[in-house]
Design a protein around this motif. Structure first.
Motif, short mmCIF file in Angstrom:
data_model
loop_
_atom_site.label_atom_id
_atom_site.label_comp_id
_atom_site.label_asym_id
_atom_site.label_seq_id
_atom_site.Cartn_x
_atom_site.Cartn_y
_atom_site.Cartn_z
N PHE A 48 0.84 -1.20 0.00
CA PHE A 48 0.00 0.00 0.00
C PHE A 48 0.88 1.25 0.00
O PHE A 48 0.61 2.21 -0.73
CB PHE A 48 -0.92 0.00 1.23
CG PHE A 48 -1.90 1.14 1.22
CD1 PHE A 48 -3.15 0.99 0.64
CD2 PHE A 48 -1.59 2.38 1.77
CE1 PHE A 48 -4.06 2.03 0.62
CE2 PHE A 48 -2.49 3.43 1.75
CZ PHE A 48 -3.73 3.26 1.17
N ILE A 49 1.94 1.23 0.81
CA ILE A 49 2.85 2.37 0.87
C ILE A 49 3.52 2.59 -0.48
O ILE A 49 3.54 3.71 -1.00
CB ILE A 49 3.90 2.16 1.99
CG1 ILE A 49 3.21 2.24 3.37
CG2 ILE A 49 5.03 3.20 1.89
CD1 ILE A 49 4.09 1.86 4.54
N CYS A 50 4.05 1.54 -1.06
CA CYS A 50 4.74 1.67 -2.35
C CYS A 50 3.82 2.25 -3.41
O CYS A 50 4.20 3.17 -4.13
CB CYS A 50 5.27 0.31 -2.81
SG CYS A 50 6.60 -0.31 -1.78
N PRO A 58 9.46 1.21 0.87
CA PRO A 58 9.39 2.19 1.95
C PRO A 58 10.78 2.64 2.38
O PRO A 58 11.74 1.87 2.27
CB PRO A 58 8.70 1.42 3.08
CG PRO A 58 7.95 0.32 2.41
CD PRO A 58 8.76 -0.06 1.21
N THR A 59 10.89 3.86 2.85
CA THR A 59 12.19 4.38 3.30
C THR A 59 12.53 3.78 4.67
O THR A 59 11.65 3.26 5.36
CB THR A 59 12.12 5.91 3.46
OG1 THR A 59 11.13 6.20 4.46
CG2 THR A 59 11.72 6.59 2.16
N LYS A 64 11.10 2.26 10.34
CA LYS A 64 11.30 2.53 11.76
C LYS A 64 9.99 2.98 12.41
O LYS A 64 9.63 2.52 13.49
CB LYS A 64 12.39 3.59 11.95
CG LYS A 64 12.80 3.72 13.41
CD LYS A 64 13.77 4.86 13.67
CE LYS A 64 14.10 4.95 15.14
NZ LYS A 64 12.92 5.05 16.02
N GLN A 65 9.27 3.87 11.73
CA GLN A 65 7.98 4.34 12.25
C GLN A 65 7.02 3.17 12.46
O GLN A 65 6.35 3.08 13.49
CB GLN A 65 7.37 5.35 11.29
CG GLN A 65 8.04 6.71 11.29
CD GLN A 65 7.45 7.60 10.21
OE1 GLN A 65 7.34 7.19 9.05
NE2 GLN A 65 7.06 8.81 10.58
N ILE A 66 6.97 2.28 11.47
CA ILE A 66 6.06 1.13 11.54
C ILE A 66 6.45 0.23 12.71
O ILE A 66 5.60 -0.18 13.51
CB ILE A 66 6.11 0.33 10.21
CG1 ILE A 66 5.49 1.16 9.09
CG2 ILE A 66 5.40 -1.01 10.36
CD1 ILE A 66 5.78 0.64 7.69
N TYR A 99 7.47 12.87 5.29
CA TYR A 99 6.98 12.67 6.65
C TYR A 99 6.78 11.18 6.98
O TYR A 99 6.28 10.85 8.05
CB TYR A 99 5.66 13.42 6.87
CG TYR A 99 5.76 14.88 6.54
CD1 TYR A 99 6.58 15.72 7.31
CD2 TYR A 99 5.09 15.43 5.47
CE1 TYR A 99 6.72 17.06 7.00
CE2 TYR A 99 5.21 16.78 5.14
CZ TYR A 99 6.03 17.59 5.91
OH TYR A 99 6.16 18.91 5.60
N GLY A 100 7.14 10.33 6.04
CA GLY A 100 6.96 8.90 6.28
C GLY A 100 5.50 8.58 6.50
O GLY A 100 4.63 9.13 5.83
#
Ligand SMILES: [Zn+2]
Length: 165
Positions: A48-50, A58-59, A64-66, A99-100
């Motif tokens: 979904f992110i990609c 994802p970066t 890290k956020q996830i 902002y990730g």
């Protein structure tokens, strides 16, 4: 006697036939299913992110956020995906790589509320459908009952016709 292995997740003692292996670790059936589901949900989140950030992967910041949200709040990957979807599709937010996935943290509660509301509406619709079906069945039953006695039908038609004029 052979030493029993234990589930890496819940610590349950396992008979040889109860062992499930995932990524060369041993789990009980229940935890194994949970881990499979989780890994599916994780893949869906990454995908979904990609797609929605239009990036190849994802970066590091996003990863890290996830990971932090999973560890700190115990949020499921599916709920994170849902929150991102909610921000984009319902709130019309821009998904900005810079902002990730910070939006998830800020809108998780709101998205959960929205989800619950939607579920409630869906349940109500289901119930309504049930009622409609039951009403139809009752009506049909009444009809067949009336058809058995034609004089009653005629009388009813007359009365109804009279009422309409
Ligand atoms: Zn287990």
């Amino acid at each position: 006697m052979a030493r029993l292995s234990t589930c890496k997740n819940c610590g349950k003692k396992l008979q040889p036939e109860e062992k499930c292996t995932h990524a060369s670790k041993t789990y009980c059936e229940e935890c194994y299913q949970k881990i499979l589901r989780e890994s599916d949900e994780y893949k869906q989140l990454i995908e979904f992110i990609c797609v929605n950030y239009e990036i190849e992967r994802p970066t590091g910041f996003m990863f890290k956020q996830i990971k932090d949200m999973k560890t700190d709040f115990g949020w499921s990957y599916a709920a994170m995906t849902y929150t991102l979807w909610y921000c984009k599709e319902i709130l019309g937010k821009q998904l900005n790589e810079k902002y990730g996935v910070a939006l998830v943290k800020h809108f998780y509660e709101e998205a959960s509320d929205y989800y619950m509301q939607q579920e409630q509406i869906r349940n109500q619709m289901e119930k309504l459908k049930d009622v409609e079906i039951k009403t139809k069945i009752v009506k049909q039953n009444n009809k067949s009952h009336i058809n058995q006695s034609s004089s009653l039908v005629n009388l009813k038609n007359l009365l109804e016709g009279g009422d309409a004029h």
